[in-house]
Design an enzyme around this catalytic site. Structure first.
Site, PDB file in Angstrom:
ATOM      1  N   TYR A 283      36.553  37.811  35.969  1.00 14.51           N
ATOM      2  CA  TYR A 283      36.744  38.306  37.537  1.00 14.51           C
ATOM      3  C   TYR A 283      37.980  37.680  38.146  1.00 14.51           C
ATOM      4  O   TYR A 283      38.838  38.825  38.395  1.00 14.51           O
ATOM      5  CB  TYR A 283      35.496  38.187  38.341  1.00 14.51           C
ATOM      6  CG  TYR A 283      35.485  38.787  39.576  1.00 14.51           C
ATOM      7  CD1 TYR A 283      34.881  39.995  39.943  1.00 14.51           C
ATOM      8  CD2 TYR A 283      36.002  38.342  40.734  1.00 14.51           C
ATOM      9  CE1 TYR A 283      34.991  40.615  41.081  1.00 14.51           C
ATOM     10  CE2 TYR A 283      36.037  38.679  42.135  1.00 14.51           C
ATOM     11  CZ  TYR A 283      35.377  40.078  42.074  1.00 14.51           C
ATOM     12  OH  TYR A 283      35.563  40.902  43.254  1.00 14.51           O
TER      13      TYR A 283
ATOM     14  N   LYS B 109      41.436  40.220  38.461  1.00  9.36           N
ATOM     15  CA  LYS B 109      42.255  40.463  40.015  1.00  9.36           C
ATOM     16  C   LYS B 109      43.461  40.025  39.918  1.00  9.36           C
ATOM     17  O   LYS B 109      44.555  40.661  40.573  1.00  9.36           O
ATOM     18  CB  LYS B 109      41.245  39.854  40.929  1.00  9.36           C
ATOM     19  CG  LYS B 109      39.965  40.371  41.202  1.00  9.36           C
ATOM     20  CD  LYS B 109      39.788  41.856  41.737  1.00  9.36           C
ATOM     21  CE  LYS B 109      38.499  42.039  42.083  1.00  9.36           C
ATOM     22  NZ  LYS B 109      38.372  43.451  42.743  1.00  9.36           N
TER      23      LYS B 109
END
Length: 236
Positions: free
Chosen positions: A142, A146
C-alpha cells in the site's frame, strides 16, 4: 493575496475522478457551493444518483470513462479532459476489496492514466489524494504504490501538482468496514484532543483541496495531515 483573489474570481472548470468514494462525494458537495468553479465534469465508470444540492447547482455533468482504454492510450478519450483547468483525483480502493492486482490497477495505473490524459489535454493543475506513510521504498504494498505514484506524477510536469497525505479518513461509510468502525470509536478521544494526529475528516480534506486549487501558483506541493487542516481553515 492577489493571485488567490484572481483565482477565486474567475470561472474555473474542474474534473473529479473517483467521485463515488467518500472523499469524492464530499468534494463534489463542497464544489457545488464554491462559486469560483462554474463547470465540473464527473468522470466515472457509471452514472450515480447525485445529491439534490449538487444537481440543483446546475454545474455538474456525469461522463463515462473507460479507465482500461485510457491506461493503454491516454489520448483515447481526450474530449473528456479538454477545456478544464483542474483535475481532482480521489481514485482509490483497498487490497481487501480488490485484491493486490486490483489495488495496483486502480491506485497506480488508473491514477497515472488520468494524470497523463489531463496533461495531454493541457489541464494545468492536478490534485491527488494519496496517504500518510506513502513511501516508494516501503516493503508493504500500500505505501509503496502510493509513493511510486507520487514520484511518477512529479515527472509529468504539471504547472501545479498538489498531493495530499491524510491520516485515517473520518466519514460515514455506506459500505461496512467493522474494523474501521471499531478503530473510529477508539480514536474519538484523540480526534477531540489532537485532531491532526491520527485522523482526517473527509470534509476537511475536500475543503483543503479546493482552497489549494484556488490559491493557484506554479509549484509542487505535498501536504501532510497538519497542513491539510491549515489549508482547510484558510479563508480564500
Amino acid at each position: 493575496s492577489k493571485s488567490t483573489q484572481a483565482m477565486s474570481n474567475q470561472s474555473l472548470a474542474a474534473i473529479v475522478v473517483g467521485y463515488t468514494g467518500e472523499t469524492g462525494k464530499e468534494l463534489v458537495k463542497a464544489l457545488a457551493h464554491t462559486q469560483a468553479f462554474s463547470r465540473i465534469s464527473l468522470l466515472g465508470r457509471r452514472d450515480v444518483q447525485l445529491p439534490d444540492e449538487v444537481v440543483s447547482s446546475g454545474k455538474f455533468e456525469q461522463k463515462r470513462v473507460d479507465f482500461d482504454a485510457l491506461d493503454s492510450n491516454p489520448e483515447s478519450q481526450s474530449e473528456l479532459f479538454a477545456g478544464h483547468d483542474v483535475t481532482f483525483c480521489c481514485l482509490g480502493t483497498t487490497r481487501a476489496k480488490s485484491g493486490a492486482d486490483g489495488f495496483v490497477k486502480v491506485d497506480h495505473d488508473y491514477v497515472m492514466a488520468t494524470a497523463k490524459a489531463s496533461k495531454t489535454s493541457h489541464v494545468k493543475q492536478f490534485h491527488l489524494v494519496s496517504s500518510a506513510g506513502a513511501n516508494k521504498n516501503s516493503m508493504l504494498l500500500y505505501p509503496r504504490i502510493k509513493g511510486q505514484v507520487e514520484e511518477n506524477l512529479a515527472n509529468l510536469g504539471f504547472d501545479r501538482l498538489a498531493i495530499y497525505r491524510p491520516k485515517m479518513l473520518i466519514c460515514k461509510r455506506e459500505e461496512s468496514r467493522p474494523a474501521e468502525a471499531a478503530a473510529m470509536v477508539l480514536l474519538k478521544p484523540f480526534q477531540t484532543l489532537c485532531p491532526t494526529w491520527l485522523t482526517t475528516p473527509v470534509s476537511t480534506l475536500a475543503q483543503a483541496m479546493i482552497n489549494a486549487a484556488l490559491a493557484g501558483g506554479s509549484q509542487r506541493d505535498l501536504y501532510c495531515n497538519a497542513e491539510i487542516f491549515q489549508l482547510a481553515a484558510r479563508n480564500n
